[in-house]
Design a protein around this motif. Structure first.
Motif, PDB file in Angstrom:
ATOM      1  N   LEU A 423      15.795 -20.087   7.965  1.00 22.21           N
ATOM      2  CA  LEU A 423      15.648 -21.397   7.330  1.00 22.21           C
ATOM      3  C   LEU A 423      15.459 -21.267   5.828  1.00 22.21           C
ATOM      4  O   LEU A 423      16.000 -22.056   5.053  1.00 22.21           O
ATOM      5  N   ALA A 424      14.653 -20.283   5.408  1.00 27.51           N
ATOM      6  CA  ALA A 424      14.458 -20.085   3.973  1.00 27.51           C
ATOM      7  C   ALA A 424      15.771 -19.714   3.293  1.00 27.51           C
ATOM      8  O   ALA A 424      16.099 -20.216   2.213  1.00 27.51           O
ATOM      9  N   ALA A 425      16.539 -18.839   3.929  1.00 31.21           N
ATOM     10  CA  ALA A 425      17.833 -18.442   3.367  1.00 31.21           C
ATOM     11  C   ALA A 425      18.804 -19.617   3.355  1.00 31.21           C
ATOM     12  O   ALA A 425      19.548 -19.822   2.393  1.00 31.21           O
ATOM     13  N   ALA A 426      18.810 -20.421   4.424  1.00 25.88           N
ATOM     14  CA  ALA A 426      19.709 -21.567   4.502  1.00 25.88           C
ATOM     15  C   ALA A 426      19.435 -22.562   3.387  1.00 25.88           C
ATOM     16  O   ALA A 426      20.359 -23.141   2.809  1.00 25.88           O
ATOM     17  N   ALA A 427      18.158 -22.777   3.058  1.00 32.63           N
ATOM     18  CA  ALA A 427      17.816 -23.707   1.988  1.00 32.63           C
ATOM     19  C   ALA A 427      18.340 -23.215   0.641  1.00 32.63           C
ATOM     20  O   ALA A 427      18.708 -24.014  -0.222  1.00 32.63           O
ATOM     21  N   ILE A 428      18.378 -21.916   0.447  1.00 37.02           N
ATOM     22  CA  ILE A 428      18.906 -21.342  -0.798  1.00 37.02           C
ATOM     23  C   ILE A 428      20.419 -21.487  -0.855  1.00 37.02           C
ATOM     24  O   ILE A 428      21.003 -21.786  -1.902  1.00 37.02           O
ATOM     25  N   LEU A 429      21.061 -21.289   0.285  1.00 35.94           N
ATOM     26  CA  LEU A 429      22.528 -21.318   0.329  1.00 35.94           C
ATOM     27  C   LEU A 429      23.085 -22.729   0.284  1.00 35.94           C
ATOM     28  O   LEU A 429      24.205 -22.934  -0.192  1.00 35.94           O
ATOM     29  N   GLY A 430      22.373 -23.704   0.797  1.00 39.38           N
ATOM     30  CA  GLY A 430      22.875 -25.075   0.864  1.00 39.38           C
ATOM     31  C   GLY A 430      22.515 -25.680   2.193  1.00 39.38           C
ATOM     32  O   GLY A 430      21.356 -25.986   2.453  1.00 39.38           O
ATOM     33  N   VAL A 499      24.631 -14.537   1.621  1.00 37.67           N
ATOM     34  CA  VAL A 499      23.815 -13.325   1.629  1.00 37.67           C
ATOM     35  C   VAL A 499      22.563 -13.602   0.793  1.00 37.67           C
ATOM     36  O   VAL A 499      22.660 -13.861  -0.408  1.00 37.67           O
ATOM     37  N   VAL A 500      21.399 -13.564   1.420  1.00 36.59           N
ATOM     38  CA  VAL A 500      20.139 -13.856   0.723  1.00 36.59           C
ATOM     39  C   VAL A 500      19.194 -12.689   0.922  1.00 36.59           C
ATOM     40  O   VAL A 500      18.955 -12.256   2.057  1.00 36.59           O
ATOM     41  N   ARG A 501      18.654 -12.213  -0.170  1.00 39.75           N
ATOM     42  CA  ARG A 501      17.701 -11.110  -0.115  1.00 39.75           C
ATOM     43  C   ARG A 501      16.343 -11.583  -0.608  1.00 39.75           C
ATOM     44  O   ARG A 501      16.235 -12.276  -1.622  1.00 39.75           O
ATOM     45  N   ASN A 502      15.295 -11.216   0.124  1.00 36.45           N
ATOM     46  CA  ASN A 502      13.914 -11.565  -0.244  1.00 36.45           C
ATOM     47  C   ASN A 502      13.763 -13.065  -0.504  1.00 36.45           C
ATOM     48  O   ASN A 502      13.256 -13.492  -1.543  1.00 36.45           O
ATOM     49  N   ALA A 503      14.188 -13.853   0.453  1.00 41.96           N
ATOM     50  CA  ALA A 503      14.110 -15.308   0.314  1.00 41.96           C
ATOM     51  C   ALA A 503      12.696 -15.747  -0.004  1.00 41.96           C
ATOM     52  O   ALA A 503      11.732 -15.320   0.636  1.00 41.96           O
ATOM     53  N   SER A 504      12.561 -16.575  -1.023  1.00 44.13           N
ATOM     54  CA  SER A 504      11.317 -17.219  -1.483  1.00 44.13           C
ATOM     55  C   SER A 504      10.383 -16.274  -2.222  1.00 44.13           C
ATOM     56  O   SER A 504       9.303 -16.680  -2.647  1.00 44.13           O
ATOM     57  N   ARG A 505      10.759 -15.028  -2.411  1.00 48.78           N
ATOM     58  CA  ARG A 505       9.896 -14.089  -3.118  1.00 48.78           C
ATOM     59  C   ARG A 505      10.329 -13.978  -4.591  1.00 48.78           C
ATOM     60  O   ARG A 505      11.409 -14.432  -4.963  1.00 48.78           O
ATOM     61  N   PRO A 506       9.522 -13.362  -5.431  1.00 47.90           N
ATOM     62  CA  PRO A 506       9.845 -13.346  -6.862  1.00 47.90           C
ATOM     63  C   PRO A 506      11.211 -12.745  -7.175  1.00 47.90           C
ATOM     64  O   PRO A 506      11.874 -13.170  -8.130  1.00 47.90           O
ATOM     65  N   ASP A 507      11.651 -11.754  -6.410  1.00 44.65           N
ATOM     66  CA  ASP A 507      12.947 -11.123  -6.681  1.00 44.65           C
ATOM     67  C   ASP A 507      14.038 -11.665  -5.770  1.00 44.65           C
ATOM     68  O   ASP A 507      15.024 -10.983  -5.478  1.00 44.65           O
ATOM     69  N   MET A 543      27.020 -23.611   0.415  1.00 47.77           N
ATOM     70  CA  MET A 543      27.577 -23.368   1.747  1.00 47.77           C
ATOM     71  C   MET A 543      27.173 -24.533   2.650  1.00 47.77           C
ATOM     72  O   MET A 543      25.983 -24.787   2.855  1.00 47.77           O
ATOM     73  N   VAL A 544      28.161 -25.247   3.191  1.00 43.75           N
ATOM     74  CA  VAL A 544      27.890 -26.464   3.949  1.00 43.75           C
ATOM     75  C   VAL A 544      28.650 -26.425   5.269  1.00 43.75           C
ATOM     76  O   VAL A 544      29.866 -26.212   5.294  1.00 43.75           O
ATOM     77  N   THR A 545      27.921 -26.628   6.355  1.00 47.17           N
ATOM     78  CA  THR A 545      28.537 -26.796   7.669  1.00 47.17           C
ATOM     79  C   THR A 545      28.371 -28.251   8.058  1.00 47.17           C
ATOM     80  O   THR A 545      27.237 -28.717   8.264  1.00 47.17           O
ATOM     81  N   PRO A 546      29.475 -29.029   8.161  1.00 47.76           N
ATOM     82  CA  PRO A 546      29.347 -30.460   8.472  1.00 47.76           C
ATOM     83  C   PRO A 546      28.807 -30.683   9.881  1.00 47.76           C
ATOM     84  O   PRO A 546      29.009 -29.864  10.771  1.00 47.76           O
ATOM     85  N   ARG A 547      28.148 -31.806  10.050  1.00 50.59           N
ATOM     86  CA  ARG A 547      27.587 -32.133  11.352  1.00 50.59           C
ATOM     87  C   ARG A 547      28.630 -32.716  12.293  1.00 50.59           C
ATOM     88  O   ARG A 547      28.363 -32.882  13.486  1.00 50.59           O
ATOM     89  N   GLY A 548      29.810 -33.060  11.775  1.00 52.21           N
ATOM     90  CA  GLY A 548      30.872 -33.526  12.647  1.00 52.21           C
ATOM     91  C   GLY A 548      30.823 -34.992  12.970  1.00 52.21           C
ATOM     92  O   GLY A 548      31.367 -35.436  13.980  1.00 52.21           O
ATOM     93  N   TYR A 549      30.161 -35.790  12.097  1.00 51.18           N
ATOM     94  CA  TYR A 549      30.121 -37.225  12.324  1.00 51.18           C
ATOM     95  C   TYR A 549      31.533 -37.818  12.252  1.00 51.18           C
ATOM     96  O   TYR A 549      32.387 -37.357  11.496  1.00 51.18           O
ATOM     97  N   ARG A 550      31.764 -38.859  13.014  1.00 46.11           N
ATOM     98  CA  ARG A 550      33.095 -39.473  13.031  1.00 46.11           C
ATOM     99  C   ARG A 550      33.457 -40.047  11.675  1.00 46.11           C
ATOM    100  O   ARG A 550      34.612 -40.027  11.269  1.00 46.11           O
ATOM    101  N   TRP A 551      32.433 -40.580  10.946  1.00 45.06           N
ATOM    102  CA  TRP A 551      32.761 -41.150   9.636  1.00 45.06           C
ATOM    103  C   TRP A 551      33.226 -40.070   8.673  1.00 45.06           C
ATOM    104  O   TRP A 551      34.048 -40.314   7.799  1.00 45.06           O
ATOM    105  N   GLN A 552      32.722 -38.840   8.846  1.00 46.73           N
ATOM    106  CA  GLN A 552      33.210 -37.743   8.014  1.00 46.73           C
ATOM    107  C   GLN A 552      34.662 -37.430   8.346  1.00 46.73           C
ATOM    108  O   GLN A 552      35.483 -37.196   7.466  1.00 46.73           O
TER     109      GLN A 552
END
Length: 559
Positions: A423-430, A499-507, A543-552
């Motif tokens: 989840l932390a990595a996903a928030a960084i990626l999008g 690719v996320v390394r050390n998510a949420s940490r200083p580096d 990086m975005v994975t659509p939810r597949g709504y019909r309106w999309q």
């Protein structure tokens, strides 16, 4: 109920914010401020006054009577900068209320209670009665003087900086002892009193039997956890009223349940009346424990007393990915509640400053997961309050599984969720996890590679977004390329990969690439790799994975 009082427009605006946020907890008092404070003080458990502290001091001073009964009072200044715990910090809950008010209004909570200021649990905040030289013992703890802990009844306590011996003592007991001069006595809820009564037995008789039995046995009524009886007596007025006067719950069991309990003194009379050969002894013993007082009788009532075993407490705590602001308030509270902390040494270092003085720390290095789990469960079985920590969420590739595999139903277990690495990595990626997704560990230290490969293949064939944990180490450098090759058999080389390394940490570092372009050599054990599905896109560098709504789908078709 929390009474809200204000005098100015700014105070009223802040007051109304609290009232809107807590409609079920608050009551607004209008009119002259003095009258409002006096009315709220008489009618509410707590007050929040949007007034100067000096004004509130003058208004409430004549109303104060007993700190154990007075409402807690919090003051918020005109600028909304501070929420000051003024009166009833512990007994009135003002310290906690100041924190809550501060969080809601963006104000700094101000707590001056000495024990809270230095991170010590107040002896009067442990959840059960305390008697004796409480101020003197608390002062000794604050001053660093040696204070001994004597536990005649093992009970899970928070950390206390105690010594093997000292001039001051904290005694944990359910016996009716008088505290010594430099002694504070804690009364744990360790006694269960089973009661039976004939129809319409007067409350004075039931209560007199219970209190007299405890007195003769040298036991304290302040350690009664509950009265217990048979279902047929759940509404017996004398029993119900006795529980009410003692201030304890009344717990009932069916006659079938009680009949299955072995007791030393069965009788035909209750068997004929309610269907079980024992009410008092059986209802006291049904939860286990030591029968301290066998059945005693009066003309219309019976009772028996059992000391129930102390149940240790194991909190399995997820610390999140590393950043302090991603450690949940619930996790912080459990860390400070635990008398024993068990964890990987590098995770202990992350939160060592949050621990209360007196916390016993059992830390070990990498690869000792099962040993840590066994140690945590063993400490809980000894009646301790234990926190077992893991990174991310402790239930995801962490300590919850081995700990719960060791634990039986003889301890209480609490799970505290944490923000996972995925989840932390996903928030960084999008938003790569916007639709179905799966997490797979590529470490074959605990799972055979054949099983891992089968799971990767299933995810590939199902077109599910995949997050790889433990993707690559110096000793395991071929698993990630193999997994990527399996995915490449079902997805285009242009599929986005995060690719996320050390998510949420200083580096922390995060980057987007593609399935074809990802170089496994750039990945290590501190990295999380997320591979999109066939619908995942890179949009504005995210990086975005659509939810597949019909309106999309309709929007895309219109293009």
């Amino acid at each position: 109920m929390i009474g809200l009082i204000s005098a100015t427009a700014a105070g009223t605006a802040a007051r109304d914010r609290l009232a809107a946020a807590w409609p079920e907890r608050t009551r607004v008092y209008d009119g002259p401020v003095g009258d409002a404070v006096r009315a709220a003080f008489a009618q509410c458990e707590q007050l929040v006054c949007f007034l100067a502290t000096g004004a509130v001091v003058r208004l409430v001073a004549p109303l104060l009577s007993d700190k154990r009964a007075d409402p807690g009072v919090v003051c918020v200044d005109e600028g909304g900068r501070f929420a000051v715990s003024l009166v009833g910090g512990h007994d009135g809950g003002a310290n906690e209320l100041a924190v809550e008010v501060g969080e809601l209004l963006g104000a700094q909570p101000v707590v001056t209670t000495a024990t809270d200021a230095v991170g010590l649990p107040g002896l009067d905040t442990l959840g059960f009665p305390v008697e004796g030289a409480v101020p003197a013992v608390s002062r000794a703890l604050l001053d660093g003087e040696p204070v001994a802990l004597v536990s005649e009844v093992p009970w899970p306590l928070p950390p206390l900086p105690v010594a093997p011996r000292g001039a001051y003592t904290i005694r944990v007991t359910d016996r009716a002892v008088e505290p010594a001069g430099h002694e504070a006595v804690l009364r744990p809820p360790s006694l269960v009193v089973g009661v039976g009564a004939s129809r319409n037995a007067p409350v004075e008789e039931v209560l007199g039997l219970v209190e007299g039995t405890l007195r003769e046995a040298g036991l304290s009524g302040r350690s009664i956890a509950e009265l217990a009886t048979v279902d047929a007596k759940a509404e017996e007025p004398g029993i119900v009223a006795a529980a009410g006067r003692l201030g304890v719950p009344l717990v009932t069991y069916s006659a079938v349940e009680l009949a299955a309990v072995a007791v030393p003194n069965p009788s035909d009379a209750p068997l004929a009346a309610v269907g079980t050969p024992s009410v008092a002894e059986a209802s006291a013993l049904i939860g286990g424990g030591e029968l301290l007082v066998p059945k005693r009788k009066s003309a219309m009532a019976t009772c028996a007393v059992v000391r129930r075993p102390a149940r240790g407490r194991l909190a399995v705590v997820g610390l999140g990915p590393g950043a302090r602001d991603l450690l949940t308030p619930r996790a912080k509270a459990e860390l400070q509640r635990a008398r024993v902390l068990v964890g990987l040494d590098q995770y202990v270092d992350q939160i060592r400053d949050l621990l209360r003085p007196g916390t016993r720390i059992l830390e070990s290095g990498l690869g000792a997961e099962e040993e840590r789990a066994r140690s945590a469960v063993a400490e809980a079985r000894r009646g301790q309050a234990v926190a077992l920590i893991g990174s991310g969420d402790a239930g995801v590739y962490a300590m919850a599984s081995p700990a719960l595999a060791e634990a039986c139903d003889d301890i209480d277990v609490v799970g505290v969720p944490g923000v996972t690495a995925a989840l932390a990595a996903a928030a960084i990626l999008g938003a790569p996890l916007g639709h179905d997704h799966v997490s797979i560990s590529l470490s074959d230290l605990h799972t055979p590679w054949a099983v891992i490969e089968r799971r990767v293949r299933a995810a590939a064939e199902a077109d599910i977004v995949v997050t790889f944990y433990n993707p690559r180490s110096r000793g395991r450098d071929w698993q990630l390329p193999k997994a990527l090759a399996i995915l490449a058999g079902h997805r285009a080389g242009t599929t986005p990969v995060g690719v996320v390394r050390n998510a949420s940490r200083p580096d922390e570092s995060g980057r987007l690439t593609t399935l074809a372009a990802l170089d496994p050599a750039t990945v290590d054990m501190m990295t999380v790799v997320t591979v999109g599905n066939t619908a995942t896109r890179e949009i504005a560098g995210r990086m975005v994975t659509p939810r597949g709504y019909r309106w999309q789908e309709a929007q895309e078709g219109a293009k």
